[in-house]
Design a protein around this motif. Structure first.
Motif, short mmCIF file in Angstrom:
data_model
loop_
_atom_site.label_atom_id
_atom_site.label_comp_id
_atom_site.label_asym_id
_atom_site.label_seq_id
_atom_site.Cartn_x
_atom_site.Cartn_y
_atom_site.Cartn_z
N UNK A 10 0.83 -1.20 0.00
CA UNK A 10 0.00 0.00 0.00
C UNK A 10 0.87 1.26 0.00
N UNK A 11 1.96 1.25 0.74
CA UNK A 11 2.85 2.40 0.76
C UNK A 11 3.53 2.58 -0.60
N UNK A 12 3.87 1.48 -1.24
CA UNK A 12 4.47 1.54 -2.56
C UNK A 12 3.50 2.15 -3.56
N UNK A 13 2.23 1.81 -3.45
CA UNK A 13 1.25 2.36 -4.38
C UNK A 13 1.07 3.86 -4.16
N UNK A 14 1.21 4.33 -2.93
CA UNK A 14 1.12 5.76 -2.66
C UNK A 14 2.27 6.50 -3.34
#
Length: 69
Positions: A10-14
Motif C-alpha cells: 500500500x505504501x508503494x502504491x502511494x
C-alpha cells in the motif's frame, strides 16, 4: 493476507501514484500531501517494527517457559 503483509504494498502504491501523477499528468504534489504521506509511511514502518519486536519477545518467552504437566 494479514495487514502486516499487505501494508508495504500500500505504501508503494502511494509513492507510485505521486510519481505517475507528476510524470504523466504534470501534477505537482503539495508539501502538505508529502508531509502527510511521510507521516503515514513512518507510522506504518513503526508498527511493523514494533510487531516484529513483540513477536521476537513472544518467541523468547515460549522457548524459556518450562513444560507444564
Amino acid at each position: 493476507a494479514e495487514a502486516s503483509v499487505v501494508a508495504p504494498f500500500e505504501y508503494t502504491s502511494m509513492i507510485l501514484g505521486v510519481v505517475v501523477g507528476y510524470f504523466v499528468f504534470g501534477d505537482v504534489t503539495s508539501p502538505n500531501t508529502l508531509v502527510g504521506g511521510v507521516i503515514v509511511v513512518a507510522a506504518g514502518i513503526f508498527i511493523i517494527w514494533r510487531e516484529r519486536q513483540l513477536g521476537l519477545e513472544r518467541t523468547r518467552t515460549r522457548t524459556a517457559a518450562p513444560p507444564q504437566g
